[in-house]
Design a protein around this motif. Structure first.
Motif, PDB file in Angstrom:
ATOM      1  N   PRO A 314      -5.711  -6.793 -12.458  1.00  0.00           N
ATOM      2  CA  PRO A 314      -4.633  -6.690 -11.671  1.00  0.00           C
ATOM      3  C   PRO A 314      -4.811  -6.172  -9.897  1.00  0.00           C
ATOM      4  CG  PRO A 314      -4.165  -5.373 -13.205  1.00  0.00           C
ATOM      5  CD  PRO A 314      -5.414  -5.871 -13.511  1.00  0.00           C
ATOM      6  N   THR A 316      -3.690  -4.140  -6.899  1.00  0.00           N
ATOM      7  CA  THR A 316      -2.704  -3.488  -6.073  1.00  0.00           C
ATOM      8  C   THR A 316      -2.821  -3.613  -4.695  1.00  0.00           C
ATOM      9  OG1 THR A 316      -2.327  -1.696  -8.001  1.00  0.00           O
ATOM     10  CG2 THR A 316      -1.302  -0.978  -5.756  1.00  0.00           C
ATOM     11  N   VAL A 325       1.827  -5.835  -6.921  1.00  0.00           N
ATOM     12  CA  VAL A 325       0.929  -5.746  -7.735  1.00  0.00           C
ATOM     13  C   VAL A 325       0.671  -7.192  -8.122  1.00  0.00           C
ATOM     14  CG1 VAL A 325      -0.215  -5.093  -9.762  1.00  0.00           C
ATOM     15  CG2 VAL A 325       1.389  -3.707  -8.563  1.00  0.00           C
ATOM     16  N   SER A 327      -1.548 -10.571 -10.164  1.00  0.00           N
ATOM     17  CA  SER A 327      -2.775 -10.537 -11.288  1.00  0.00           C
ATOM     18  C   SER A 327      -2.736 -12.271 -11.355  1.00  0.00           C
ATOM     19  CB  SER A 327      -2.489 -10.172 -12.716  1.00  0.00           C
ATOM     20  OG  SER A 327      -3.518 -10.423 -13.321  1.00  0.00           O
ATOM     21  N   LYS A 347       9.998 -10.081 -10.105  1.00  0.00           N
ATOM     22  CA  LYS A 347       8.954 -10.257 -11.171  1.00  0.00           C
ATOM     23  C   LYS A 347       8.837 -11.603 -11.292  1.00  0.00           C
ATOM     24  CE  LYS A 347       9.555  -9.821 -15.964  1.00  0.00           C
ATOM     25  NZ  LYS A 347      10.282  -8.788 -17.157  1.00  0.00           N
ATOM     26  N   TYR A 360       0.761 -12.794 -12.984  1.00  0.00           N
ATOM     27  CA  TYR A 360       1.906 -12.308 -12.426  1.00  0.00           C
ATOM     28  C   TYR A 360       1.997 -11.701 -10.990  1.00  0.00           C
ATOM     29  CZ  TYR A 360       0.369  -7.407 -13.308  1.00  0.00           C
ATOM     30  OH  TYR A 360      -0.058  -6.480 -13.594  1.00  0.00           O
ATOM     31  N   LEU A 362       4.425  -8.872  -9.018  1.00  0.00           N
ATOM     32  CA  LEU A 362       5.736  -7.807  -8.948  1.00  0.00           C
ATOM     33  C   LEU A 362       5.693  -7.042  -7.765  1.00  0.00           C
ATOM     34  CD1 LEU A 362       4.445  -5.921 -12.091  1.00  0.00           C
ATOM     35  CD2 LEU A 362       6.182  -8.010 -12.161  1.00  0.00           C
ATOM     36  N   VAL A 367       6.993  -3.159  -9.715  1.00  0.00           N
ATOM     37  CA  VAL A 367       5.740  -2.850 -10.063  1.00  0.00           C
ATOM     38  C   VAL A 367       5.656  -1.830 -11.290  1.00  0.00           C
ATOM     39  CG1 VAL A 367       4.845  -3.482  -7.668  1.00  0.00           C
ATOM     40  CG2 VAL A 367       5.792  -0.944  -8.438  1.00  0.00           C
ATOM     41  N   GLU A 369       6.757  -2.356 -13.938  1.00  0.00           N
ATOM     42  CA  GLU A 369       6.286  -3.325 -15.488  1.00  0.00           C
ATOM     43  C   GLU A 369       4.765  -3.599 -15.442  1.00  0.00           C
ATOM     44  OE1 GLU A 369       9.146  -6.090 -16.464  1.00  0.00           O
ATOM     45  OE2 GLU A 369      10.486  -5.222 -15.056  1.00  0.00           O
ATOM     46  N   LYS A 370       4.071  -3.194 -14.598  1.00  0.00           N
ATOM     47  CA  LYS A 370       2.572  -3.735 -14.659  1.00  0.00           C
ATOM     48  C   LYS A 370       1.861  -3.638 -15.918  1.00  0.00           C
ATOM     49  CE  LYS A 370       0.222  -0.244 -12.048  1.00  0.00           C
ATOM     50  NZ  LYS A 370      -0.636   0.136 -10.878  1.00  0.00           N
ATOM     51  N   LEU A 373       2.987  -5.628 -18.631  1.00  0.00           N
ATOM     52  CA  LEU A 373       2.219  -6.969 -18.658  1.00  0.00           C
ATOM     53  C   LEU A 373       0.961  -7.278 -18.835  1.00  0.00           C
ATOM     54  CD1 LEU A 373       4.740  -8.069 -15.567  1.00  0.00           C
ATOM     55  CD2 LEU A 373       4.846  -8.934 -17.920  1.00  0.00           C
ATOM     56  N   ASN A 374      -0.095  -6.137 -18.243  1.00  0.00           N
ATOM     57  CA  ASN A 374      -1.320  -6.017 -18.279  1.00  0.00           C
ATOM     58  C   ASN A 374      -1.711  -6.224 -19.806  1.00  0.00           C
ATOM     59  OD1 ASN A 374      -1.457  -5.887 -15.600  1.00  0.00           O
ATOM     60  ND2 ASN A 374      -1.947  -3.663 -15.758  1.00  0.00           N
TER      61      ASN A 374
END
Ligand SMILES: Cc1cc2nc3c(=O)[nH]c(=O)nc-3n(C[C@H](O)[C@H](O)[C@H](O)COP(=O)(O)OP(=O)(O)OC[C@H]3O[C@@H](n4cnc5c(N)ncnc54)[C@H](O)[C@@H]3O)c2cc1C
Length: 382
Positions: A314, A316, A325, A327, A347, A360, A362, A367, A369-370, A373-374
């Motif tokens: 990801p 930033t 952020v 990805s 999102k 994704y 964000l 952000v 939630e990164k 999600l990662n």
């Protein structure tokens, strides 16, 4: 005496590799050669310098002499290599030849230059290293109006940073949205709105054709006929991995210098790392891949062949006006995008037909939630 391991370039790739290598091997002679002044710095900081009020000296982390001592290495600065002779394991600096045991190309990517009419092309500043940054800071002293070319990640970061630094910023780019190759249109709109909130004025669609000196600064003539008054122009239209010397030496090149998972080029004993390397078909111009590559390659150079693998990577983006952020989905994989949220807090997810998260973007409060999600993302290169 054994021939040295020679690293071309003292950017993050060159210095990190040297550091990793010295953790494993304190004895083999190590020579770093760089076209620039050899100062150690973190390139991502170039687009936060105005907000943090740091000039080039403030961003410098160590002088080349200190790096040489720390790395038990020789560091040759302001030295540009001009050729490689893989058959005889030597390289050329003009007429001088230097022999190597292993050679690592960590010579980065160069800024793409746009052809311009007018008498003020010398006032277009690319900012791709500390010396570029010092030149821009000197030229910008006492100036107020900056025109940025390019709406990619770096153009947007400079727009944010220079606005925070007190400049009036206009941005021109021949695309319909910011970061077109990286962002879904919804996220791009959120980022653009965040930057507009800082006062950045966007001109998306036209290109800059002509830059002219006038009594009180510059006039930038765009292809749609509009004219922007400014004092300086920053070029952030893109980067191109350096490949010319590699091609001339008979090494395979494509977008970058082609290397396998061991970062080995088409010639044994010559490796490539960082922005210039195309690793198993992927050329990523970011810090995270080069750090993993430096760890793997240091092992290989120390006699323990180690392949590199990429997990999720990801990015930033440093646009605090709209935290972001992103990805992107792995190369060649396509999926369905969904957009949740509204305004600045979005999102945006990409799933494949089986429901696997591929990528994704964000923005704003999303952000946070990164990390969750990662954990769901597939590796970029298993
Ligand atoms: C403004 C900006 C912001 C960025 N922000 C981020 C970020 O937030 N996150 C992120 O992950 N990435 C970011 N990046 C990208 C990241 O900084 C780069 O991927 C990384 O620094 C590349 O390092 P490198 O060592 O491969 O190349 P470089 O740092 O470009 O180093 C190349 C070296 O090779 C030398 N060289 C070139 N040609 C020759 C030659 N012929 N002979 C001798 N020496 C030569 C140069 O002098 C230099 O020392 C940003 C980039 C920029 C420009």
């Amino acid at each position: 005496m054994t021939d040295p391991v020679v690293i071309i370039g003292t950017g993050l790739a060159g210095y990190n590799l040297a550091r990793e290598f010295r953790k494993l091997d304190g004895e083999t002679p190590l020579l770093l050669i760089t076209a620039d002044d050899g100062r150690s710095y973190s390139k991502p900081m170039l687009s936060t310098g105005f907000a943090k009020n740091k000039d080039a000296d403030g961003l410098c982390m160590a002088e080349p002499g200190a790096m040489a001592e720390q790395l038990k290495a020789e560091v040759r600065t302001h030295t540009r290599i001009s050729g490689i002779d893989p058959g005889h394991k030597r390289l050329w600096i003009g007429e001088e030849q230097v022999r190597y045991r292993d050679l690592v190309l960590a010579w980065g990517a160069e800024t793409v230059r746009v052809p311009l009419e007018g008498d003020a092309a010398d006032l277009v500043f690319p900012i791709n290293d500390l010396e570029d940054y010092a030149r821009f800071r000197a030229a910008a002293a006492g100036k107020r109006r900056v025109l940025i070319l390019g709406a990619g990640l770096i153009g947007c970061e400079f727009a944010n940073d220079m606005s925070l630094g007190g400049f009036e910023v206009e941005l021109v780019a021949p695309c319909e949205q910011v970061m077109p190759t990286l962002l879904h249109p919804a996220t791009a709109a959120a980022v653009q709105a965040g930057l507009e909130g800082l006062g950045v004025r966007f001109h998306l669609g036209p290109v800059l054709n002509r830059l002219q000196r006038v009594a009180d600064g510059l006039e930038a003539h765009l292809s749609d006929g509009s004219v922007i008054a400014c004092d300086l122009v920053v070029s952030a239209v893109g980067l191109k991995p350096r490949t010319d010397l590699a091609s001339a030496a008979g090494l395979r090149t494509n977008r970058g210098v082609v290397v396998d998972r061991h970062l080995c080029t088409s010639h044994a004993n010559i490796y490539a790392l960082g922005d210039c390397a195309e690793v198993d078909g992927i050329n990523l111009l970011y810090v995270m891949p080069l750090m993993g590559g430096a760890r793997a390659l240091s092992q290989t150079l120390a006699g323990n062949p180690t392949a590199v693998s990429y997990g999720p990577m990801p990015i930033t983006v440093k646009t605090p006006a709209c935290p972001l952020v992103v990805s992107p989905p792995p190369l060649g994989q396509e999926g369905q995008w969904t957009v949740e949220g509204q305004g600045a807090d979005l999102k945006v997810l990409c799933h494949d037909a089986a429901g696997q998260l591929l990528g994704y973007a964000l923005t704003g409060t999303a952000v946070m939630e990164k990390l969750a999600l990662n954990r769901q993302l597939p590796p970029l290169m298993a």
